[in-house]
Design a protein around this motif. Structure first.
Motif, PDB file in Angstrom:
ATOM      1  N   ILE A   1      10.910  -9.927 -11.344  1.00 49.80           N
ATOM      2  CA  ILE A   1      11.773  -9.136 -10.810  1.00 49.80           C
ATOM      3  C   ILE A   1      11.389  -9.132  -9.174  1.00 49.80           C
TER       4      ILE A   1
ATOM      5  N   ALA B   1      13.638 -10.101  -6.098  1.00 51.74           N
ATOM      6  CA  ALA B   1      13.970  -8.929  -5.158  1.00 51.74           C
ATOM      7  C   ALA B   1      13.575  -9.458  -3.739  1.00 51.74           C
TER       8      ALA B   1
ATOM      9  N   ALA C   1      16.168 -11.903  -2.461  1.00 49.78           N
ATOM     10  CA  ALA C   1      17.266 -11.111  -2.057  1.00 49.78           C
ATOM     11  C   ALA C   1      17.002 -10.382  -0.669  1.00 49.78           C
TER      12      ALA C   1
ATOM     13  N   ASN D   1       7.610 -12.152   4.948  1.00 47.66           N
ATOM     14  CA  ASN D   1       7.510 -12.023   6.390  1.00 47.66           C
ATOM     15  C   ASN D   1       7.023 -12.902   7.096  1.00 47.66           C
TER      16      ASN D   1
ATOM     17  N   MET E   1      -1.249 -13.281   2.502  1.00 52.14           N
ATOM     18  CA  MET E   1      -1.935 -14.377   3.091  1.00 52.14           C
ATOM     19  C   MET E   1      -0.975 -15.825   3.415  1.00 52.14           C
ATOM     20  N   PRO E   2      -1.295 -15.824   4.764  1.00 47.71           N
ATOM     21  CA  PRO E   2      -0.120 -17.257   5.433  1.00 47.71           C
ATOM     22  C   PRO E   2      -0.494 -18.438   4.946  1.00 47.71           C
ATOM     23  N   PRO E   3       0.303 -19.140   4.345  1.00 46.83           N
ATOM     24  CA  PRO E   3      -0.146 -20.540   4.020  1.00 46.83           C
ATOM     25  C   PRO E   3      -0.307 -21.401   5.183  1.00 46.83           C
TER      26      PRO E   3
ATOM     27  N   SER F   1      18.869  -9.064  -6.596  1.00 55.53           N
ATOM     28  CA  SER F   1      18.256  -7.806  -6.637  1.00 55.53           C
ATOM     29  C   SER F   1      18.845  -6.761  -7.515  1.00 55.53           C
TER      30      SER F   1
ATOM     31  N   LEU G   1      15.886  -5.248 -10.097  1.00 59.58           N
ATOM     32  CA  LEU G   1      15.141  -4.509  -9.493  1.00 59.58           C
ATOM     33  C   LEU G   1      15.974  -3.065  -9.677  1.00 59.58           C
TER      34      LEU G   1
ATOM     35  N   LEU H   1     -10.189   3.904  -1.824  1.00 56.73           N
ATOM     36  CA  LEU H   1      -9.676   2.606  -1.756  1.00 56.73           C
ATOM     37  C   LEU H   1      -8.081   2.810  -1.199  1.00 56.73           C
ATOM     38  N   PHE H   2      -7.387   3.666  -1.627  1.00 60.71           N
ATOM     39  CA  PHE H   2      -5.847   3.840  -1.145  1.00 60.71           C
ATOM     40  C   PHE H   2      -5.975   4.013   0.498  1.00 60.71           C
TER      41      PHE H   2
ATOM     42  N   VAL I   1      -8.596   2.772   2.617  1.00 65.82           N
ATOM     43  CA  VAL I   1      -9.512   1.822   3.025  1.00 65.82           C
ATOM     44  C   VAL I   1      -8.234   0.403   3.235  1.00 65.82           C
TER      45      VAL I   1
ATOM     46  N   ARG J   1      -4.824  -6.176  12.591  1.00 68.45           N
ATOM     47  CA  ARG J   1      -3.689  -6.566  13.341  1.00 68.45           C
ATOM     48  C   ARG J   1      -4.081  -6.296  14.970  1.00 68.45           C
TER      49      ARG J   1
ATOM     50  N   ILE K   1      -8.611   2.068  19.108  1.00 71.11           N
ATOM     51  CA  ILE K   1      -8.684   1.844  17.723  1.00 71.11           C
ATOM     52  C   ILE K   1      -7.896   2.822  16.968  1.00 71.11           C
TER      53      ILE K   1
ATOM     54  N   ILE L   1      -0.328   9.107   2.705  1.00 69.19           N
ATOM     55  CA  ILE L   1       0.686   9.652   1.882  1.00 69.19           C
ATOM     56  C   ILE L   1       0.172   9.091   0.391  1.00 69.19           C
ATOM     57  N   PHE L   2      -0.231   8.053   0.132  1.00 67.52           N
ATOM     58  CA  PHE L   2      -0.898   7.501  -0.916  1.00 67.52           C
ATOM     59  C   PHE L   2      -2.089   8.802  -1.726  1.00 67.52           C
TER      60      PHE L   2
ATOM     61  N   VAL M   1       5.400  14.300   2.664  1.00 65.24           N
ATOM     62  CA  VAL M   1       5.657  12.979   3.061  1.00 65.24           C
ATOM     63  C   VAL M   1       6.478  12.703   4.388  1.00 65.24           C
TER      64      VAL M   1
ATOM     65  N   ARG N   1       7.623   1.895   9.247  1.00 65.10           N
ATOM     66  CA  ARG N   1       8.438   0.721   8.950  1.00 65.10           C
ATOM     67  C   ARG N   1       8.225  -0.580   9.510  1.00 65.10           C
TER      68      ARG N   1
ATOM     69  N   LEU O   1       5.838  -3.326   7.689  1.00 67.25           N
ATOM     70  CA  LEU O   1       5.916  -4.162   6.654  1.00 67.25           C
ATOM     71  C   LEU O   1       6.392  -5.474   7.024  1.00 67.25           C
TER      72      LEU O   1
END
Lengths: 270, 309
Positions: free
Chosen positions: A86, A90, A93, A161, B1-3, B38, B41, B192-193, B195, B204, B228, B241-242, B296, B306, B309
């Protein structure tokens, strides 16, 4: 940044303490699970024995260890498969614009944010109203997917991305059909990430507790069984079970990571 | 991980149109493809997220009778839920847990991510140590909570240690089964959430910016404050948020680690569910959901995540 001096070493020491904090308690119960027959839940060790592990496999000592393990494993494998399929679908998509993409994206994020107790309650209500008995392979499966899918989809987002789209264009220019370019170009390249998504799906489901507690119906999964034990177990058999299932989780993580690294190397050589 | 793979030299490929054996996607199929892809999902999230949440909202207005729920539209459940001081008290307790745990996980998580991102030389070690931090996330929460018993219990290591040092002459009861134990377990489970997202953003940050700041005369503290931290804010907010949502909705950690002495909103809901008081549980759940969304929402207002991502 400066890589020496007291500040550097203090930071490294802090990091070391954090790792001890992270692993210390779990290591302790691993040691204590080898308690001698007269030993208790805390130190000191009174001899060393495998007694508590043997205890696990005597049916009447702990509830339904075998059954709950089988259920947890089957559920985790199904969740893993569905999460990979899934999320990949997605992820593909989301590479294009489509009507409702934003809504679906926010729905996915909400799935991560909505407290697990609400998922449990909502699914419980829904099954109640539809007059269906909740069970680990229906309601709990759905509850687990609401937790694993957002991670899977976000990983796919990150993967696509950073994906070099020229590779696909090149495949198309060379005459590949969309299916061929997916099968022979895209999938081999993102395979290690898909393995990662599968690993997440498996582990998150195998250890999931909060979303299972109220949706699993009458049969326990392993984490529920362990939780039930905490309220009445007064012997290190609890630790033995914890040790076994932790080692099992770690074994899966290490095995899958090795697999992913091997695949990545092969992809690089090819 | 970029190939990292060599890009095939497209220019030497056959000229366009020379050998076109591949079938191109028909425009109609191409147009509906994203919808098909989609769809799974959509289905899962609709059935197991959207409909259940709608059910909760609907059921929160239903009448709770001895025979079961009766569909109606009454506000009694909200009045019952919010009319009691116990609820307010529990909300205060839960929010207090959230704030304490947030501050601790942020402090620890930020430092750990910072060490990983800026103080580990080789990228191999960086990845290895990152995995070391991330692996416990893939093991059972219940077991990680149980594993505090030999430390904090009445005869646990902490008590023995304190008694050996002569700090106390009797075992401290408050170590296990107390708000302290709850916070400790939360920090243990959820740092961990923090870190992971913070490390992700820090990696980055263009190292040249740090160099430039130092060339311009900034000391370590100024670099931290003006370079930083501002550039790590998106990661900090994702981690926040986590942690906040996990703590706000928790019922199991509070129940296990406080030994039933402490309450949380999640626990109220869980107990009402166990008693099959679904409408009351639903009203509490709606209030909890609104509280969490408000928290949140205010985080997202401050920081736009945003672009992460």
């Amino acid at each position: 940044m400066e890589k020496s001096g007291p500040r550097h070493w203090a930071l490294l020491a802090f990091f070391g303490l954090f790792v001890i904090f992270l692993y210390g308690p779990t290591s302790t119960i691993m040691i204590l699970s080898f308690q001698g027959p007269d030993g208790g839940l805390t130190f000191p060790m009174r001899g060393v024995s495998m007694r508590w592990f043997a205890n696990l496999f005597e049916a009447q000592m702990v509830g339904d260890f075998g059954g709950s393990l089988t259920r947890s494993l089957s559920l985790a494998l199904v969740v893993m498969g569905l999460t990979v399929l899934i999320s990949l679908s997605a992820g593909l998509a989301f590479r294009r614009k489509f009507f409702g993409a934003t809504v679906l994206f926010y729905l996915t994020i909400s799935s991560l944010i909505v407290p697990s107790i609400l998922i449990s309650l909502g699914i419980g209500l829904m099954f109640n109203e539809a007059d269906i008995q909740p069970s680990w392979y229906t309601s709990a499966l759905g509850a687990h997917l609401t937790w694993t899918l957002p991670f899977g989809v976000l990983i796919m987002f990150a993967v696509f991305n950073r994906f070099d789209h020229r590779l696909e264009e090149a495949a198309r220019d060379l005459g590949a059909s969309p299916w061929q370019s997916l099968r022979f170009v895209v999938l081999p390249l993102i395979a290690p990430s898909l393995v990662g998504v599968g690993l997440f799906g498996f582990s998150l489901s195998y250890d999931e507790f909060a979303r299972t507690l109220l949706t699993a119906g009458s049969d326990n999964t392993l984490p529920l069984e362990i939780f039930a034990m905490t309220t009445n177990a007064t012997t290190p058999v609890l630790y033995a079970l914890g040790t076994l299932t932790t080692l099992f989780s770690l074994g899966i993580v290490v095995g899958v990571t090795v697999l992913a690294l091997a695949m990545r190397r092969r992809a690089r050589v090819a | 991980m970029p190939p990292d793979i060599a890009i095939p030299d497209v220019t030497t490929a056959a000229p366009k149109g020379a050998v076109v054996t591949g079938r191109t996607e028909s425009p109609a199929l191409a147009a509906i493809m994203p919808y098909l892809q989609s769809l799974p999902l959509w289905i899962v999230l609709a059935i197991f997220l959207a409909i259940p949440i709608c059910m909760i909202v609907v059921a929160s207005f239903w009448d709770d009778q001895a025979t079961g729920m009766v569909p109606s539209f009454i506000w009694d459940n909200y009045r019952d839920a919010l009319g009691e001081w116990v609820t307010w008290n529990t909300y205060l307790q839960t929010i207090r847990y959230a704030v304490i745990v947030w501050a601790l996980t942020l402090g620890i998580g930020f430092t750990v991510a910072y060490v990983l991102a800026f103080h580990i030389r080789s990228s191999l070690w960086q990845m290895v140590l990152f995995q070391v931090c991330a692996i416990p996330f893939l093991t059972s929460n219940v077991i990680r909570m149980i594993s505090w018993i030999p430390f904090l219990g009445r005869n646990g290591l902490a008590n023995q240690f304190l008694m050996d040092l002569g700090i106390t002459d009797h075992p401290l009861e408050f170590l296990l089964y107390s708000p302290f134990a709850v916070c400790l377990a939360f920090v243990h489970l959820y740092t961990l959430f923090m870190v992971v997202p913070i490390f992700n953003t820090m990696m980055r940050i263009d190292r040249a910016l740090v160099e430039a700041a130092r060339d311009a005369g900034a000391g370590p503290i100024e670099v931290m404050r003006h370079v930083i931290i501002p550039l790590s804010l998106p990661g900090i907010s994702i981690g926040t948020i986590f942690v906040v949502t996990l703590v706000m909705g928790d019922f199991i950690t509070v129940q296990m680690m406080s030994g039933g002495q402490s309450a949380s909103v999640g626990l109220i809901i869980k107990n009402a569910m166990s008693l099959l008081q679904y409408p009351e549980a639903s009203a509490q759940a709606v209030v909890l959901l609104l509280t969490v969304l408000l928290m949140v929402g205010s985080i997202l207002r401050v920081i736009d995540i945003r672009k992460e991502l």
